[in-house]
Design a protein around this motif. Structure first.
Motif, PDB file in Angstrom:
ATOM      1  N   GLN A 174       0.849  -1.195   0.000  1.00  0.00           N
ATOM      2  CA  GLN A 174       0.000   0.000   0.000  1.00  0.00           C
ATOM      3  C   GLN A 174       0.888   1.250   0.000  1.00  0.00           C
ATOM      4  O   GLN A 174       0.650   2.201  -0.755  1.00  0.00           O
ATOM      5  N   GLU A 199      -3.665  -5.504  -5.374  1.00  0.00           N
ATOM      6  CA  GLU A 199      -4.212  -4.514  -6.322  1.00  0.00           C
ATOM      7  C   GLU A 199      -5.684  -4.241  -6.055  1.00  0.00           C
ATOM      8  O   GLU A 199      -6.118  -3.085  -6.052  1.00  0.00           O
ATOM      9  N   ALA A 200      -6.432  -5.288  -5.823  1.00  0.00           N
ATOM     10  CA  ALA A 200      -7.868  -5.102  -5.538  1.00  0.00           C
ATOM     11  C   ALA A 200      -8.026  -4.258  -4.273  1.00  0.00           C
ATOM     12  O   ALA A 200      -8.853  -3.333  -4.216  1.00  0.00           O
ATOM     13  N   ASN A 231      -5.841  -2.125  -2.957  1.00  0.00           N
ATOM     14  CA  ASN A 231      -5.391  -0.743  -3.197  1.00  0.00           C
ATOM     15  C   ASN A 231      -6.445   0.049  -3.970  1.00  0.00           C
ATOM     16  O   ASN A 231      -6.681   1.230  -3.671  1.00  0.00           O
ATOM     17  N   ASP A 232      -7.062  -0.593  -4.956  1.00  0.00           N
ATOM     18  CA  ASP A 232      -8.082   0.113  -5.756  1.00  0.00           C
ATOM     19  C   ASP A 232      -9.211   0.616  -4.864  1.00  0.00           C
ATOM     20  O   ASP A 232      -9.702   1.734  -5.038  1.00  0.00           O
ATOM     21  N   ILE A 233      -9.617  -0.209  -3.918  1.00  0.00           N
ATOM     22  CA  ILE A 233     -10.732   0.195  -3.039  1.00  0.00           C
ATOM     23  C   ILE A 233     -10.305   1.378  -2.170  1.00  0.00           C
ATOM     24  O   ILE A 233     -11.040   2.353  -2.006  1.00  0.00           O
ATOM     25  N   VAL A 250      -7.907   3.594  -2.781  1.00  0.00           N
ATOM     26  CA  VAL A 250      -7.710   4.802  -3.602  1.00  0.00           C
ATOM     27  C   VAL A 250      -9.055   5.429  -3.958  1.00  0.00           C
ATOM     28  O   VAL A 250      -9.246   6.640  -3.821  1.00  0.00           O
ATOM     29  N   THR A 251     -10.013   4.607  -4.392  1.00  0.00           N
ATOM     30  CA  THR A 251     -11.330   5.153  -4.766  1.00  0.00           C
ATOM     31  C   THR A 251     -11.964   5.864  -3.578  1.00  0.00           C
ATOM     32  O   THR A 251     -12.465   6.986  -3.689  1.00  0.00           O
ATOM     33  N   GLN A 308      -9.943   9.098  -2.763  1.00  0.00           N
ATOM     34  CA  GLN A 308     -10.120  10.146  -3.795  1.00  0.00           C
ATOM     35  C   GLN A 308     -11.496  10.797  -3.655  1.00  0.00           C
ATOM     36  O   GLN A 308     -11.634  12.015  -3.748  1.00  0.00           O
TER      37      GLN A 308
END
Ligand code: MLT
Length: 267
Positions: free
Chosen positions: A37, A249-250, A252-254, A256-257, A260
């Motif tokens: 992360q 990755e999955a 991190n995507d959560i 980041v979304t 943001q």
């Protein structure tokens, strides 16, 4: 980096700039569990990872611990880093500490990510298990804890196929001192039930769980998602308890979304 906090040394990392995201690790690990992360997110956010008291490079005083004390350590460290408000990510025990943190310092929480954790306190059987684990670590040392914890932390497939990750998780578990491990076990056994708190959590909240998590199964996450107003729930396939490491990755995507969206809503 190290700082003197509440009479002990606390180790932490602080990388990147922008919205601060503070990561609290699981038992019996340390802040390096957040390496994927830190690596991926520090180009966009200020990533702070902390070795909680009793873990990693922080002091592990031989005394009784409480999760509230760990929450107080986090607060003092954030004061020293001039961080007034942040997004907080806690995995398992890190999540238990976030409940303690929210009880005292809700105004400092811009958003909560509760990963592979649960709100319920320990059952009588759970407390007895902690007592037995403390006796085992006292007699046999931290490697005995690693043997007991690995199958709870990682999926069977990960243990069979991802040797470097399995080695890293074992090394983190073996790297703690007996005083810290036992201190945590007592602190977790004594923590209050946080189910009554859930309805009072008013900040944006994201819940994440690995679909194969047996330590804090998806049903525990569903309970939190039902009781925390407007909380979102993400279930990550092919991940067990350490979803941030098994499906980085999955995960991190959560994060980041979520971060943001919070950034945009307060710009
Ligand atoms: C953790 O991963 O932090 C532990 O499994 C939590 C617990 O033992 O309740």
């Amino acid at each position: 980096m190290r700082s003197y906090v509440n009479g002990i040394t606390i180790a932490y990392s602080d990388r990147g700039t922008g919205l601060p995201i503070v990561f609290l690790h699981a038992f019996p690990l340390n802040r390096t569990m957040w390496a994927p992360q830190e690596e991926a997110l520090s180009s966009q956010f200020r990533i702070v990872t902390i070795d909680l008291r009793g873990h990693g490079e922080s002091d592990a005083p031989l005394w009784s611990y409480t999760l509230e004390q760990s929450a107080d350590d986090v607060t003092v460290l954030l004061d020293q880093l001039s961080i007034r408000e942040a997004v907080f990510v806690g995995l398992s025990m890190g999540g238990y500490i976030l409940f303690a943190f929210y009880r005292k310092y809700a105004a400092r929480v811009k958003g909560l990510i509760l990963a592979d954790t649960k709100a319920q306190g320990d059952t009588a059987e759970g407390k007895e298990g902690r007592f037995q684990m403390a006796q085992t670590v006292y007699k046999k040392g931290p490697s005995a804890i690693a043997d007991m914890m690995l199958p709870k932390l990682l999926s069977h497939t990960t243990i069979q196929t991802n040797l470097s990750l399995t080695r890293h998780v074992r090394a983190m578990s073996e790297g703690n001192q007996i005083s810290g491990i036992v201190g945590d076990l007592m602190a977790m056994a004594e923590r209050p039930d946080s189910v009554p708190l859930l309805g009072q959590i008013t900040c944006p909240t994201q819940i994440i769980v690995g679909e194969l998590d047996q330590a804090t199964p998806p049903s525990d996450s569903k309970l939190m998602a039902e009781l925390i107003p407007h909380a979102r729930l993400a279930v990550i396939p092919n991940a067990a308890h350490l979803a941030n490491l098994e499906q980085r990755e999955a995960f991190n995507d959560i994060v980041v979304t979520f971060a943001q969206e919070l950034n945009i809503s307060t710009d």
